[in-house]
Design a protein around this motif. Sequence first.
Motif, short mmCIF file in Angstrom:
data_model
loop_
_atom_site.label_atom_id
_atom_site.label_comp_id
_atom_site.label_asym_id
_atom_site.label_seq_id
_atom_site.Cartn_x
_atom_site.Cartn_y
_atom_site.Cartn_z
N ARG A 121 -2.46 -2.16 -3.98
CA ARG A 121 -2.16 -0.91 -4.70
C ARG A 121 -0.82 -0.32 -4.29
NH1 ARG A 121 -3.49 3.67 -2.17
NH2 ARG A 121 -4.52 3.50 -0.16
N SER A 135 1.80 -2.50 -6.18
CA SER A 135 1.83 -2.19 -7.61
C SER A 135 2.45 -0.82 -7.89
CB SER A 135 0.41 -2.22 -8.18
OG SER A 135 -0.35 -1.14 -7.66
N LYS A 184 0.90 1.98 -7.48
CA LYS A 184 -0.14 2.91 -7.93
C LYS A 184 -0.32 4.09 -6.98
CE LYS A 184 -2.72 -0.29 -10.73
NZ LYS A 184 -3.93 -1.04 -10.94
#
Length: 158
Positions: A94, A97, A99
């Motif tokens: 995460r 990415s 995010k």
Amino acid sequence: MKIRILLLAVALVLGMTSVAAAEEIGSVSTVFKLLGANDKIVIEAFDDPEIDGVTCYLSRAKKGGVKGSLGVAEDTSDASIDCVQTGPITLPSRVKSGKDDGEAVFKKRTSLLFKTMQVVRFFDPKRNVLVYLTYSDRVVEGSPKNSISTVPVLPWGK
């Protein structure tokens, strides 16, 4: 209106439970106070709670005097940060990415109720670099004073 402020205060306190705790490394006095503690600059260290192998060092202003000794003084928004690789770094998916860009990794209350100094993490995938930003905020208005530090994600010792 009072309920909103109370809910916001509770959310701030609960939100602080998932971030790193700091260890005080040292401090220096900057202003002598006849009563209570002196104003000082405090140096603290914390490890990124999500990414092993990264330690950040903060220097921040801390008010002294009677109010500062009682914990009711509002610290200034002055702070500086430097983060370093202290071991192998493995980025969670995460983080890779993006995010969790802007995720708070550290918060410190700098007034009795509504002001905090925080550190948030970003990831620059193009350069494979973690970026840490420290700044101060209030419920109503934050401060433009800020500092950043970068940690390139590199292989660790062989």
